[in-house]
Design a protein around this motif. Sequence first.
Motif, mmCIF file in Angstrom:
data_model
loop_
_atom_site.group_PDB
_atom_site.id
_atom_site.type_symbol
_atom_site.label_atom_id
_atom_site.label_comp_id
_atom_site.label_asym_id
_atom_site.label_seq_id
_atom_site.Cartn_x
_atom_site.Cartn_y
_atom_site.Cartn_z
ATOM 1 N N SER A 50 0.828 -1.202 0.000
ATOM 2 C CA SER A 50 0.000 0.000 0.000
ATOM 3 C C SER A 50 0.867 1.259 0.000
ATOM 4 O O SER A 50 0.519 2.256 -0.639
ATOM 5 N N CYS A 78 1.938 1.825 -3.460
ATOM 6 C CA CYS A 78 0.839 2.357 -4.263
ATOM 7 C C CYS A 78 0.617 3.839 -3.986
ATOM 8 O O CYS A 78 0.282 4.614 -4.903
ATOM 9 N N ALA A 86 -3.967 6.973 -4.307
ATOM 10 C CA ALA A 86 -3.245 5.708 -4.498
ATOM 11 C C ALA A 86 -3.510 5.134 -5.885
ATOM 12 O O ALA A 86 -4.606 5.264 -6.441
ATOM 13 N N TRP A 87 -2.482 4.502 -6.414
ATOM 14 C CA TRP A 87 -2.608 3.821 -7.710
ATOM 15 C C TRP A 87 -2.594 2.319 -7.464
ATOM 16 O O TRP A 87 -1.828 1.817 -6.619
#
Length: 921
Positions: free
Chosen positions: A247, A250, A375-376
């Motif tokens: 995470s 991301c 976030a990606w």
Amino acid sequence: MTSTSEICGSQRDSKLELFGFDSLVNILGLKSMTGEEVPAPSSPREGEDVAITIGRPKEAGPKFGTMMGVFVPCLQNILGIIYYIRFTWIVGMAGIWQSLVLVSFCGACTFLTGLSLSAIATNGAMKGGGPYYLIGRALGPEVGVSIGLCFFLGNAVAGSMYVLGAVETFLDAIPSAGLFQESVTVVNNTLLNGTATAGTATISTPSLHDLQVYGVIVTILLCFIVFGGVKIINKVAPAFLIPVLFSLLCIYLGVFIAPRHNAPKGITGLSLTSLRDNWGSEYQRTNNAGVPDPNGSIYWDFNALVGLFFPAVTGIMAGSNRSASLKDTQRSIPIGTLCATLTTTAMYLFSVLLFGALSTREELLTDRLLTATVAWPAPVVIYIGIILSTLGAALQSLTGAPRLLAAIANDDILPVLNYFKVSEGAEPHAATLFTALICIGCVIIGNLDLITPTITMFFLLCYAGVNLSCFLLDLLDAPSWRPRWKLHHWSLSLVGALLCVVIMFLISWSFTVISLALASLIYYYVSLKGKAGDWGDGFKSAYFQLALRSLRSLGANQVHPKNWYPIPLILCRPWGKLPENVPCHPKLADFANCMKKKGRGMSIFVSTIDGDYHELAEDAKTACHQLEAYIEYKRCEGVAEIIVAPSMSEGFRSIVQTMGLGNLKPNIVVVRYPEIWRRENLTEIPSTFVSIINDCIIANKAVVIVKGLDEWPNEFQRQYGTIDLYWIVRDGGLMLLLSQLLLTKATFESCKIQVFCIAEEDTDAEELKTDVKKFLYDLRMHAEVIVVTMKSWESHVESSSSGAQPDDSQEAYTSAQRRISTYLSEMKETAQREGRPQMVDGKQVVVNEQKVDKFLYTMLKLNSTILRYSRMAAVVLVSLPPPPLNHPAYFYMEYMDLLVENVPRMLIVRGYRRDVVTFFT
């Protein structure tokens, strides 16, 4: 036929027996070198100290290195809910530069604490209990238990924080899962490019009741997992770190590619304009959910943000708690803990710059999950990462807190914690249930921003204890303090402890006072009800070092009279007939207390045992323990010493020469007057008594002889009347000082002092009286001065030769003369019969009979004067005449008996060649 190896073995054993200790072969398990079979030893029980492993070690479970044993657990505990759902909000509220200061400030605190932790952890083996074990073994059980229980509460409350964070993230991700809906209307009042803007927006936030309901359910489910055992948790715990790291990756990818096509308007991407606009702070009011509201009940400033952010840097104890599972504790704990601390601190500092340049301030303050928004490839990754990481951290808290409580209970310090004791290898179910109840209670509060400052206080208190422990150990530098961690100094520990205290007061002085009061109450309770632990209390070492330094600072120079304190050396059983189970005369401790002002000072109680030291050494130790118990029972501050010597005279001579250190040597010898000498041992007691006085004179010790000790009042027997001083010779003011010390006690506080100055008939009484009054006035003493003239020996001889009648009865005087004449005649006959000089106790004596009569007459006249003026006095103090040279000890006892005749309570005082009172303040 005996084999050669057996002969060699027997010879080896017999030679080793000469040393009186077990051989190294037996201790180190080296018998395998001789070809003998060595049974494998059993594993020691938990809590036992094993200094040397005997034989082959038992196969242990898998051990972890620095990465998986320390670095990963610390990283997992440090990275938590605060970073995901509060960090961007903190940057928006405090601005970039104050956020950098905030992260550096909190990171420095945990880094210095990590240094202290590393030093203590590498100084020896660590057992269960984590920081409680470290602090307790360094500062004592009272401090260890008080801080350990506070740390337990902090971990229990931290579990509720993680649960609330997971539930809040879940409800933000799936609003429809909420049982209750709540809409919050927010009026934004922020600064944009230096211009105040206002607008109205409706933002939905999770309901407090939803947080409570889901939080209680999640806590109960977690507790069922915890009841399953620590083995299950340890297997799944490393897996929780993978979503966290993924995470984070991301989030950083999303920050660098922002803004995407569907991004909110507030997300500008990395921009210097946003960086400049967000550089300063913008503190404002918020509601309980943290949403900006000009009518909100909470006003945020830098101090409040410290309390909110600090839990994001805690978790540095995770590696030290796993010391039993590490391959190399001395290497892994310092490296893993400090690397995790530096890594997360660097990541926080970098994130401040990224988030500050990413979006507008309004977006930072209103989007509670901005990390998920950017976030990606999708916010769901962050939601999953947050929920798994927080649930994993909650499991760690609900697992570690009960074991901390069980470790405190197993040390058997507090009986009230016996319910939480566990046997070896058992799960702490009672402690887990208790922890769950605390966690559920905090979950019901439902406000994450109110819970985190409470956790901060407890963790800071623990960190301050770790720093203080290391500071004390490092400063004292005892021989046992040999940490392997070299990059440390006591000044760093002191700075770390001060930082912890400063942060506590920055957050909230009221919470700080409450937490310190709670720890103090626990400390006081443990001091009253707790059992002493044999842990080598660090404070005892501090007292020892302080005493040594104070002693060295005093040096060997004479103490100024202004700073003079009586240090009495009390002979407990010189010649009194006491039962064997009574180590000291009951009234000697009462008298010793009378020689102290407000209990200050030290008494040394000594006694001698006649005999050979090799044969009576154990008896002396037993007698010393009995005497110490008696001193404690009588509430008299002092120490006990028992000396074994061939005779009491030789024992006292050794004591008076060697007792004490520097200026802490005893300066007054207190002895009971031998009133029983006539009916007991006629020859031994006088010689011993005179020997003690002569030894004190030679050693320059003051002497106080107590006559009438059996009638000396205790603290409950109030005395009235006067304290009469018969001041004959200059004694440095000791007699005056003793009278003043008596007045400070409740027993004699109603008495008044009378000073009798003994002068010959031709002395100017008024002039002497005026001089003495002036002297007492300068000494700040209130006393009535009385001058008494006494007929000299020469006048007595003239009046006797002229036939004048003496003014006193001659019965006691003539009786003493008769006994002395008989003793002298027997001594002369023995000397003539054996053809040698007159000898007494192996010493030659030369008796001047005229001087004997002069001493007898002087004592008689002084006794008559005392009886005339002081028959009803509470206590009489009189100067002690030194034993005349070349006079038998028997003669001196006759002189002293005449002096104390019919006086019920008397202190016979002899000072020494220095003043104990002064004119100066």
